[in-house]
Design a protein around this motif. Structure first.
Motif, PDB file in Angstrom:
ATOM      1  N   SER A  77      13.905  30.828 -13.167  1.00  0.00           N
ATOM      2  CA  SER A  77      14.703  29.751 -13.746  1.00  0.00           C
ATOM      3  C   SER A  77      16.190  29.941 -13.447  1.00  0.00           C
ATOM      4  O   SER A  77      16.960  28.997 -13.529  1.00  0.00           O
ATOM      5  N   ASN A  79      18.012  31.674 -15.341  1.00  0.00           N
ATOM      6  CA  ASN A  79      18.587  31.927 -16.671  1.00  0.00           C
ATOM      7  C   ASN A  79      17.894  33.143 -17.265  1.00  0.00           C
ATOM      8  O   ASN A  79      16.776  33.475 -16.874  1.00  0.00           O
ATOM      9  N   TYR A  81      17.134  35.214 -21.137  1.00  0.00           N
ATOM     10  CA  TYR A  81      17.167  35.126 -22.593  1.00  0.00           C
ATOM     11  C   TYR A  81      16.783  36.472 -23.170  1.00  0.00           C
ATOM     12  O   TYR A  81      15.895  37.153 -22.650  1.00  0.00           O
ATOM     13  N   ASN A 134      16.490  21.236 -12.440  1.00  0.00           N
ATOM     14  CA  ASN A 134      16.420  22.207 -13.525  1.00  0.00           C
ATOM     15  C   ASN A 134      14.972  22.503 -13.892  1.00  0.00           C
ATOM     16  O   ASN A 134      14.094  21.666 -13.746  1.00  0.00           O
ATOM     17  N   THR A 136      12.060  23.602 -16.810  1.00  0.00           N
ATOM     18  CA  THR A 136      11.770  23.272 -18.200  1.00  0.00           C
ATOM     19  C   THR A 136      12.560  24.220 -19.086  1.00  0.00           C
ATOM     20  O   THR A 136      12.592  25.422 -18.837  1.00  0.00           O
ATOM     21  N   SER A 137      13.196  23.693 -20.113  1.00  0.00           N
ATOM     22  CA  SER A 137      13.955  24.558 -21.018  1.00  0.00           C
ATOM     23  C   SER A 137      12.991  25.540 -21.683  1.00  0.00           C
ATOM     24  O   SER A 137      11.816  25.223 -21.910  1.00  0.00           O
ATOM     25  N   ASN A 140      11.451  24.099 -24.902  1.00  0.00           N
ATOM     26  CA  ASN A 140      10.356  23.142 -24.686  1.00  0.00           C
ATOM     27  C   ASN A 140       9.103  23.819 -24.151  1.00  0.00           C
ATOM     28  O   ASN A 140       7.985  23.486 -24.538  1.00  0.00           O
TER      29      ASN A 140
END
Length: 155
Positions: A77, A79, A81, A134, A136-137, A140
């Protein structure tokens, strides 16, 4: 094999509906549903998570293209976390969808990973139009996974 493109895909942590094997996200969900609390032994360790449908889209793009490069390519992604952020998102999802309170607590011994932030560099994949737009968050994607997993009885 001279005319064969050979790729070495480096994948982030793929998650989503269909995942029944152990892993951070499944383990957190099991703790939350079975004990009402998520007990973490790290707080700041970060990982790159990729929703399974996004991975399949990226893989399809790779297979559909006549890429001329050979070698390593990161699929993720882009990103990252923390374990704590993931746990809080799962707790919120459970509260919103199943009206169950879940506490996030830490074990007495906190042990962070040696590599604190494992975010994949996906610029090469973007440059080759394998990753478009982008992903999928995480919020979500986790919601989809939690709802699916509960309906399948895996937690």
């Amino acid at each position: 094999l001279n005319k064969t493109n050979l790729y070495n895909l480096r994948l982030s942590s793929i998650y989503g509906p269909g995942q029944r094997s152990p892993g951070l996200i499944k383990n957190i969900c099991e703790q939350a549903f079975n004990g009402g609390a998520i007990k973490l032994d790290s707080k700041n360790t970060k990982r790159d998570y990729l929703y399974v449908d996004d991975f399949l889209d990226h893989l399809q793009c790779l297979l559909d293209k006549d890429n001329k490069f050979i070698g390593d390519i990161n699929i993720g992604s882009g990103n990252s976390y923390s374990v704590y952020e993931v746990a809080n998102m799962i707790a919120s999802t459970i509260k919103e969808n199943f009206h169950q309170e879940v506490k996030v607590v830490f074990k007495k011994q906190i042990k962070e990973s040696i590599i604190v932030d494992n975010r994949l560099s996906i610029e090469k994949a973007r440059g080759e139009n394998i990753i478009k737009g982008n992903s999928t968050s995480l919020a979500n994607g986790l919601k989809s996974y939690v709802v699916w997993g509960k309906s399948e009885g895996i937690f």
